[in-house]
Design an enzyme around this catalytic site. Structure first.
Site, PDB file in Angstrom:
ATOM      1  N   GLU A   1       1.683  -0.427  -4.932  1.00 45.03           N
ATOM      2  CA  GLU A   1       0.709   0.622  -5.229  1.00 45.03           C
ATOM      3  C   GLU A   1       1.469   1.925  -5.062  1.00 45.03           C
ATOM      4  O   GLU A   1       1.689   2.394  -3.944  1.00 45.03           O
ATOM      5  CB  GLU A   1      -0.478   0.583  -4.277  1.00 45.03           C
ATOM      6  CG  GLU A   1      -1.530   1.624  -4.651  1.00 45.03           C
ATOM      7  CD  GLU A   1      -2.288   2.216  -3.470  1.00 45.03           C
ATOM      8  OE1 GLU A   1      -3.405   2.720  -3.665  1.00 45.03           O
ATOM      9  OE2 GLU A   1      -1.752   2.201  -2.346  1.00 45.03           O
TER      10      GLU A   1
ATOM     11  N   ASP B   1       0.827  -1.200   0.000  1.00 44.94           N
ATOM     12  CA  ASP B   1       0.000   0.000   0.000  1.00 44.94           C
ATOM     13  C   ASP B   1       0.870   1.262   0.000  1.00 44.94           C
ATOM     14  O   ASP B   1       1.896   1.331   0.702  1.00 44.94           O
ATOM     15  CB  ASP B   1      -0.889  -0.025   1.258  1.00 44.94           C
ATOM     16  CG  ASP B   1      -1.921   1.067   1.282  1.00 44.94           C
ATOM     17  OD1 ASP B   1      -2.755   1.125   0.364  1.00 44.94           O
ATOM     18  OD2 ASP B   1      -1.895   1.868   2.245  1.00 44.94           O
TER      19      ASP B   1
END
Length: 569
Positions: A273, A210
């Site tokens: 990401e 993330d």
């Protein structure tokens, strides 16, 4: 056991995989409490196997107060009791592996939750302590530290600093329940290396990282020396000089992660990401001495437009070749308006917003969406993506053709982007509504009891349920199943040859196996490119109503509007 059900030790399985994102709290509820759980996923393994995917990516399932949908993690090495236990995780993992499906889990390294043991220790410890050193604490401005260290705004709106009552403030680039970690402290990386080994030892195949670009910060201890928001915004992020965006030293951290990944056989995979400002920045995350792969969100942000699609495809294939990785393709995920709805909305002139964002802010009125056109375009775009070299990611429910739930009552919404930005951001709850499994019942088959799901489902979900689409050869579910089956058969080398179409708005390319994909982005039929019509090719699949074809068919003389055709020959 069929070949499909055998997991091999192929170290490159991820390069052209079809990955299905599961948002666990909205996938299937086996406990009947209105919240999806791990046993619910295990119960649906047959569905996932029949769909034909290679892997699932699980959004966070860790203990969490759900201040940000589970991305506020209390404990990285446990399961939220509402979602199950570690034993439930092991059983789910074993069931997926037995079905030939690998598992990628979400890791959230930029911040913990404010309930994490480390942050509780930090609040109980004095300024300058080792415990506070694990996070980004700074003195406030003003005589008694009553003002924040800077005027930075969090990505979720509102101040990016939160006071703790003793003149110090902690940084939270997202919600205040998500304090940012200090990655200059070696103990932080050691803790995450332990976490990576913990899940890898249990058999996890890979990790989705993330906001991978945000870990490192350069924030002076003296608040008077911290730059203002305007100064930070003026910095070119490609230089690596922004105080918290895209700092190049982050790859030294990921090099230590790569050592852990490569210590397993086969090596564990990772995908970043990373919302970065240049293709070159994204390629760094995809290097084999870093995370190895990075999300490409360009098509997710594009209109249904041939010129945009071709430019993005060419650019990202070149980037992946330069990095030695494979690219990723994605049209929907848990953070954006579903693409069936986006493609049915017009961009809003003069607002700086694409149609989906503005539509949500105005209440998500269903009559503003050209639903049939949106779904037709979504099916065509999805088939095009599945034909491309690289890794295809899909988000739960898109295989049912689900539209966004845009008209959720404000009292039902949970997303902090809505709660912190009223009138500015409606949030992401509309794509996180639990998916429908049956035509009827209190939760359309999502739960095994009459408990209301954690986000309300609209009545129109019933017609797009798995039950409604399962045996319909023209359904979007049937299309995805057949497309994924063909993709597995036809995939070969990671190469693509563009074909001349002679028509504006029509894209065509050939893969080495002789697999040809043709997409007509226009509303009117277009002639099939001569190179295909004269080659004796056979029609394998269409994104249009004739998708029920299970055997090769005669090649049509034209490509219907807003349709993708797959051919071979």
């Amino acid at each position: 056991m069929t070949d499909r059900q055998i997991l091999t030790a192929d170290a490159d399985w991820w390069r052209q995989a079809a990955v299905y994102q599961i948002y666990p709290r909205s996938f299937a509820d086996a406990s009947g409490d209105g919240l999806g759980d791990l046993r619910g996923i295990a119960d649906r393994v047959d569905y996932l196997r029949e769909l034909g995917i290679d892997a699932v990516w699980l959004s966070p399932f860790y203990p969490s107060a759900l201040a940000d949908g589970g991305y506020d993690v209390d404990d990285y090495r446990d399961v939220d009791p509402r979602l199950g236990t570690l034993e439930d995780f092991d059983a789910m993992l074993a069931a997926l592996h037995e079905a030939g499906i690998r598992v990628i889990v979400d890791i959230v390294p930029n911040h913990t939750s404010d309930r994490h043991r480390w942050f509780r220790e930090a609040l109980a410890s004095p300024k300058g302590s080792k415990e506070r050193g694990r996070y980004v604490f700074r003195d406030g401005r003003g005589e008694k530290g009553e003002e924040p260290p800077s005027d930075w705004i969090s990505y979720f709106g509102g101040p990016a600093w939160e006071p703790v009552g003793d003149g110090q403030w902690y940084l939270h680039l997202f919600a205040k329940e998500q304090p940012d970690l200090n990655w200059d402290e070696p103990e932080v990386n050691e803790e995450f290396l332990t976490t990576l080994r913990f899940w890898s030892d249990r058999g996890v195949d890979g990790f989705r990282v993330d906001v991978a670009q945000l870990l490192l910060k350069d924030i002076p201890e003296d608040p008077q020396q911290i730059m203002s928001k305007a100064e930070a915004d003026a910095i070119d992020r490609t230089t690596g000089e922004h105080p918290f965006e895209e700092r190049p030293g982050v790859h030294e951290i990921y090099a230590t992660w790569r050592e852990v990944f490569d210590s397993y056989d086969p090596p564990r995979t990772a995908v970043a990401e990373a919302w970065v400002s240049s293709p070159e920045q994204r390629a760094r995350f995809a290097r084999q001495d870093s995370l190895g792969q990075s999300f490409n969100f360009d098509l997710l942000e594009a209109d249904f437009d041939a010129e945009q699609f071709r430019s993005i495809i060419e650019k990202n294939l070149a980037i992946s070749e330069a990095s030695g990785s494979s690219t990723t393709w994605v049209l929907s995920n848990h953070d954006v308006v579903r693409h069936a709805t986006r493609y049915g909305l017009d961009p809003v002139a003069g607002t700086g917003r694409k149609g989906g964002a503005q539509w949500l802010l105005e209440g998500g009125a269903a009559d503003a969406v050209r639903a049939d056109a949106g779904l037709r375009r979504a099916r065509a775009a999805s088939m095009l993506l599945m034909a491309l070299p690289g890794c295809t990611y899909m988000y739960q429910g898109e295989e049912l053709g689900l539209h966004e739930v845009g008209d959720l009552d404000p009292d039902s919404r949970q997303d902090p982007t809505f709660l912190r930005n009223p009138g500015v951001d409606v949030g992401r709850d509309g794509c996180r509504v639990p998916i429908p499994w049956s035509r009827g019942g209190a939760s359309l088959g999502f739960g095994e009891t009459d408990a209301a799901p954690h986000l309300p489902q609209p009545e129109w979900f019933a017609s797009s349920s798995v039950e409604a689409e399962d045996c319909d050869p023209a359904s979007t579910l049937s299309l995805y199943r057949r497309a994924l089956e063909l993709r597995r058969i036809l995939q070969a080398d990671e190469e693509l040859e563009w074909l001349e179409t002679g028509a504006e708005g029509v894209l065509a390319f050939r893969r080495p196996s002789g697999w040809v994909s043709v997409t007509n982005f226009g509303a009117e039929p277009a002639p099939l490119p001569e190179a295909i019509s004269e080659s004796g090719a056979e029609l394998l699949l269409s994104s249009g109503p004739e998708t029920g074809e299970q055997t090769p068919a005669e090649v049509p003389g034209e490509v219907p509007g807003e349709t993708t055709l797959w051919l071979r020959g």
